[in-house]
Design a protein around this motif. Structure first.
Motif, PDB file in Angstrom:
ATOM      1  N   SER A  89       0.853  -1.184   0.000  1.00  0.00           N
ATOM      2  CA  SER A  89       0.000   0.000   0.000  1.00  0.00           C
ATOM      3  C   SER A  89       0.891   1.236   0.000  1.00  0.00           C
ATOM      4  N   SER A  90       0.567   2.195  -0.844  1.00  0.00           N
ATOM      5  CA  SER A  90       1.318   3.457  -1.000  1.00  0.00           C
ATOM      6  C   SER A  90       2.662   3.297  -1.707  1.00  0.00           C
ATOM      7  N   ALA A  91       2.879   2.168  -2.373  1.00  0.00           N
ATOM      8  CA  ALA A  91       4.120   1.986  -3.144  1.00  0.00           C
ATOM      9  C   ALA A  91       4.083   2.790  -4.440  1.00  0.00           C
ATOM     10  N   GLY A  92       2.863   3.112  -4.931  1.00  0.00           N
ATOM     11  CA  GLY A  92       2.739   3.894  -6.157  1.00  0.00           C
ATOM     12  C   GLY A  92       2.052   3.170  -7.298  1.00  0.00           C
ATOM     13  N   LYS A  93       1.364   2.095  -7.011  1.00  0.00           N
ATOM     14  CA  LYS A  93       0.713   1.296  -8.058  1.00  0.00           C
ATOM     15  C   LYS A  93      -0.311   2.107  -8.848  1.00  0.00           C
ATOM     16  N   THR A  94      -1.214   2.761  -8.163  1.00  0.00           N
ATOM     17  CA  THR A  94      -2.274   3.523  -8.831  1.00  0.00           C
ATOM     18  C   THR A  94      -1.698   4.730  -9.569  1.00  0.00           C
ATOM     19  N   THR A  95      -0.802   5.446  -8.921  1.00  0.00           N
ATOM     20  CA  THR A  95      -0.179   6.605  -9.566  1.00  0.00           C
ATOM     21  C   THR A  95       0.541   6.186 -10.838  1.00  0.00           C
ATOM     22  N   LEU A  96       1.320   5.127 -10.766  1.00  0.00           N
ATOM     23  CA  LEU A  96       2.060   4.634 -11.923  1.00  0.00           C
ATOM     24  C   LEU A  96       1.110   4.189 -13.037  1.00  0.00           C
ATOM     25  N   SER A  97       0.068   3.457 -12.675  1.00  0.00           N
ATOM     26  CA  SER A  97      -0.862   2.976 -13.698  1.00  0.00           C
ATOM     27  C   SER A  97      -1.579   4.143 -14.388  1.00  0.00           C
ATOM     28  N   ARG A  98      -1.879   5.196 -13.644  1.00  0.00           N
ATOM     29  CA  ARG A  98      -2.541   6.363 -14.254  1.00  0.00           C
ATOM     30  C   ARG A  98      -1.634   7.067 -15.256  1.00  0.00           C
ATOM     31  N   VAL A  99      -0.354   7.168 -14.952  1.00  0.00           N
ATOM     32  CA  VAL A  99       0.592   7.796 -15.883  1.00  0.00           C
ATOM     33  C   VAL A  99       0.724   6.936 -17.146  1.00  0.00           C
ATOM     34  N   VAL A 100       0.845   5.619 -16.959  1.00  0.00           N
ATOM     35  CA  VAL A 100       0.931   4.707 -18.104  1.00  0.00           C
ATOM     36  C   VAL A 100      -0.353   4.791 -18.937  1.00  0.00           C
ATOM     37  N   ALA A 101      -1.504   4.781 -18.268  1.00  0.00           N
ATOM     38  CA  ALA A 101      -2.787   4.852 -18.979  1.00  0.00           C
ATOM     39  C   ALA A 101      -2.907   6.140 -19.773  1.00  0.00           C
TER      40      ALA A 101
END
Length: 186
Positions: A14-26
């Motif tokens: 949790s809070s490693a950056g999964k969602t943030t990273l996926s949003r940039v890739v998307a």
């Protein structure tokens, strides 16, 4: 543009950056005309798995459900970006085998960094005993032994990590190749 379906599975604490990273890739992929769907575990738990708790069995079932949705989308040539802690190796491997076109991205940041990034205060609550079975505190996280790609979000910028994901997708033939001169998709 004809695209191949693939699931890019972002796993990590949790809070490693999964969602943030996926949003940039998307965002980058959408700007290039690719059909993208983000499956975020927090949203799916509210809408698809709200009957589940956080026991090992419930976590496994949650990941199976996410995997099933990802399988359907991948089969229909959608690029699926999954953001889920998915703490157990065996269930990630089960989902990988069921989906087929699968890229496992280990979003790696130290527990200390994740705790500092945690705007919801979940780690603090878990350490105080207010949240039970919290991954990384009183429930284990089993890092991938052989992820397709590792992004060290505690050492790389989000742009560097996103570029690594895009390069790997191109290398594996899921998106157009990258220009070696500019490192941009073409």
């Amino acid at each position: 543009m004809l695209q191949r379906g693939v699931t890019v599975w972002f796993t990590g604490l949790s809070s490693a950056g999964k969602t943030t990273l996926s949003r940039v890739v998307a965002s980058e992929l959408r700007s290039l005309g690719y059909q993208i769907e983000i499956l975020d575990d927090d949203l799916l738990r509210e809408n698809l798995s709200n009957d589940l708790g956080f026991s090992k069995a419930d976590r496994d079932e949650n990941i199976r459900r996410i995997g099933f949705v990802a399988t359907l989308l991948t089969r229909n040539n959608v690029i699926v970006l999954v953001c889920a802690i998915s703490p157990y190796r065996h269930i990630r491997e089960e989902v990988r085998n069921s989906i087929g076109n699968f890229i496992e991205v280990y979003v790696n940041a130290s527990l200390d960094i994740c705790e500092k990034r945690d705007i919801k205060g979940l780690y603090q609550k878990a350490r105080a005993g207010q949240i039970k079975n919290f991954t990384g505190i009183d429930d284990p996280y089993e890092p991938p032994l052989n992820p397709t790609l590792e992004c060290r979000t505690d050492l790389e910028t989000i742009e560097e990590s996103a570029n690594k994901v895009l390069l790997k997708m191109a290398e594996l033939g899921y998106i157009n190749a990258l220009s070696k001169k500019t490192n941009n998709l073409y």
